[in-house]
Each structure stands twice: as structure tokens, then as C-alpha cells.
Write an enzyme that holds these catalytic residues in place. Structure first.
Site, PDB file in Angstrom:
ATOM      1  N   HIS A 213      26.476  25.955  36.216  1.00 28.79           N
ATOM      2  CA  HIS A 213      27.928  25.818  36.333  1.00 28.79           C
ATOM      3  C   HIS A 213      28.457  27.223  36.606  1.00 28.79           C
ATOM      4  CE1 HIS A 213      31.862  23.914  35.213  1.00 28.79           C
ATOM      5  NE2 HIS A 213      32.169  25.185  34.971  1.00 28.79           N
ATOM      6  N   CYS A 246      38.778  29.227  33.112  1.00 31.97           N
ATOM      7  CA  CYS A 246      38.740  28.959  31.673  1.00 31.97           C
ATOM      8  C   CYS A 246      39.949  29.606  30.999  1.00 31.97           C
ATOM      9  CB  CYS A 246      37.447  29.518  31.067  1.00 31.97           C
ATOM     10  SG  CYS A 246      37.344  29.346  29.271  1.00 31.97           S
TER      11      CYS A 246
END
Length: 319
Positions: A213, A246
Site C-alpha cells: 500500500h 492519512c
């Protein structure tokens, strides 16, 4: 070219589209549910077969995903698409199962600092909290995959020793989880590090399926994907139009763009089953819908096959 000098890569790789979760969660402006569903349906037409559809987190934590159940409900009719959802706790897992999902992805950080920012607890405490989720999933016949955020570098603690990653993978294995996603959450990884860490992990955990990822914060995501391919890794996450980021990782930008990954793999002879022109068109649509992209080379320059008209006559050079 002799075989000794030939770059040996897998013939095929599997790409999981994570924009409906990782991409959308980073958007500050509300994306109407019908728009989310429309984008998911368009993605499903490109040849994508795996999608991380949403995250069942508390609406106050990520308001953008407060419509998780409704999004899942409206895409259940899509044939041949394998959906999964990220779940932070037992309550989220139960919501996902009740919504009809057959695969869950666990949330875990590699470092205490990121775990405290992301989950308000240290890594060991977070690990203990995963067991009830795995037990609940097993009870309902639902698959579970693990993940390790900031696996290649933490924005608060810096380098993450491979021994720490091995410890977490051991705990996952003890839970019965045999798929583990390694997340370069803030784009701190480099190809040498990726290649060496994956080599050690594969040697110690031959029964575990590892996936990558990758975020492109420092422009290293594609190079890191190639390093993973060289280690035989064939499972990758990506996000159309390079969306993502994030909220608990300062400076983090989007995931590697799906269209960029599909293009690069195709150029190297690695089949993904995803139609490049179709995914580029969806990326254009997503950029128009949201008003921006997260960094996509295909949207900027187009594929290598997109040639330009040859210049006519002599070209006068500027001096």
C-alpha cells in the site's frame, strides 16, 4: 539479453482500488453518496475486481464516510467485484458484517507514536483489540486481512526496524490472519529498503501473502512497487487519480495512482486485467467531480502509446 541480466517479474499482478476509502476519506468537502456510488460503478467497468469500498469508523472521526452502510448497500449488485472494508474495532466490524461485506481489513500501526495519533492507544494494546474482531469475523464466515501502517518509516519515530514488523506479522499469524498489507503511509520507503525487508519477511513467513500500500509523498511509490515486484509480490493497493492521504501523518499525500500503476505494469509486461484507457477516463471524471486530482502522471502526460504529430520541416533552435 542473457537470462542473468534479465529483469524477472511476475506475469500478473492484482490491484485493489482504495479510492472509495483512502481517497474519499481525505476529502474535506462532502462527496454526496450518489457521487461515491457512481464513481464505484465506473471503476467496476474498467476491469478492477477488488475494491476497498469504505471504512466503518465513527462518523465523528471521519465524517466523509458516515454513509458507509448506504454506499455498500447500493453497490451490492455489481457482479464479480470483491469488496472489503477497513474496520478499527469490533463495533465497526459488526457494522461491516451487517452491511453484507465478506472481507474486513484490520487497522494497525507499526509504531506507538502513530498508533496513539491514529487509534489513541499503543501498538500492543491495539494488537490485543484485534483478536475479538477476528473471532467475530470467523463466527460469521468473513475473511480478515491485516495491515501495518508506517511499515517503512514513521513521521514521528523515523526508521522502523524490520524486527518490529516481524513481531507484528507473527501476532497476525497467531490470530490466523494470512494476508498482511505493508503500508508506506507517508512515502518514506525506498526501493532498496522495500526489496530487503520483503526478502526477510518472505523468508520468515512463507505462508503469508504480503501486499503493498504505497503513498507517493516523495515520488518513490512506483520505484518501490517495482522493487516489490522483483521480490515476487503481486498484490498492490492504488487509488484512482492518486487520491488519498492519512489525516494522522503530517505531509502525507495521495496513494500511487491506479492509472499510473496499470500503465507502468503494462509497459513492463505485467498484466493486471484493468483497461488503461478506461481507468484514465475514470480518473479524469474523478478529477472533474472533485475539482482536483492527487497527482497522476497519466492525467498530466498520458500513456507512452499516446504519440504526438511529427514536426514538419526544419526546426529552428533558439539561441
Amino acid at each position: 539479453m542473457s537470462q542473468a541480466n534479465e529483469l524477472l517479474l511476475p506475469a500478473r499482478a492484482t490491484i485493489c482500488e482504495v479510492a472509495p476509502r483512502d481517497g474519499f476519506q481525505a476529502e474535506k468537502e462532502w462527496i454526496p453518496t450518489e457521487q461515491k456510488v457512481r464513481i464505484v460503478r465506473e471503476l467496476a467497468k474498467t476491469g478492477i475486481r477488488y475494491m476497498e469500498i469504505t471504512s466503518f469508523v465513527h462518523p465523528k472521526a471521519i465524517p466523509q464516510l458516515k454513509d458507509a452502510e448506504e454506499v455498500v448497500r447500493q453497490v451490492q449488485d455489481l457482479p464479480g467485484i470483491h469488496f472489503r472494508a477497513l474496520v478499527p474495532n469490533v463495533k465497526g466490524a459488526q457494522r461491516a458484517i451487517d452491511a453484507g461485506l465478506k472481507k474486513l481489513k484490520l487497522m494497525l500501526s507499526a509504531t506507538d507514536s502513530h498508533s496513539l495519533a491514529n487509534a489513541n492507544c499503543r501498538v500492543e494494546e491495539a494488537l490485543e483489540g484485534l483478536y475479538p474482531i477476528v473471532e467475530l469475523a470467523a463466527k460469521h464466515g468473513v475473511q480478515v486481512g491485516g495491515s501495518i501502517s508506517v511499515a517503512f518509516g514513521c513521521p514521528y519515530e523515523g526508521n522502523v526496524p524490520v524486527e518490529r514488523i516481524m513481531h507484528i506479522v507473527e501476532r497476525y499469524q497467531a490470530m490466523g490472519v494470512n494476508e498482511v498489507s505493508l503500508a508506506d503511509t507517508t512515502g518514506m520507503a525506498n526501493p532498496k529498503q522495500v526489496y530487503e525487508m520483503l526478502g526477510q519477511l518472505k523468508a520468515h513467513f512463507p505462508q503469508i501473502t504480503f501486499s503493498m500500500h504505497l503513498h507517493n509523498t516523495r515520488g518513490m511509490a512506483l520505484a518501490n512497487a517495482v522493487a516489490a515486484l522483483q521480490q515476487g509480490i503481486t498484490h498492490f493497493d492504488s487509488s484512482v487519480a492518486g487520491l488519498g492521504g492519512c489525516p494522522y501523518a503530517p505531509g502525507a499525500t495521495g496513494n500511487i495512482a491506479t492509472e499510473d500503476l496499470v500503465h507502468a505494469f503494462a509497459e513492463m509486461g505485467v498484466e493486471t486485467g484493468i483497461n488503461l484507457d478506461a481507468i484514465i477516463n475514470v480518473a479524469k471524471d474523478v478529477r472533474e467531480t472533485l475539482g482536483h486530482d492527487g497527482g497522476s502522471y497519466m492525467l498530466q502526460a498520458g500513456p507512452c502509446s499516446q504519440l504526438h504529430r511529427k514536426p514538419q520541416g526544419q526546426v529552428k533552435l533558439e539561441t
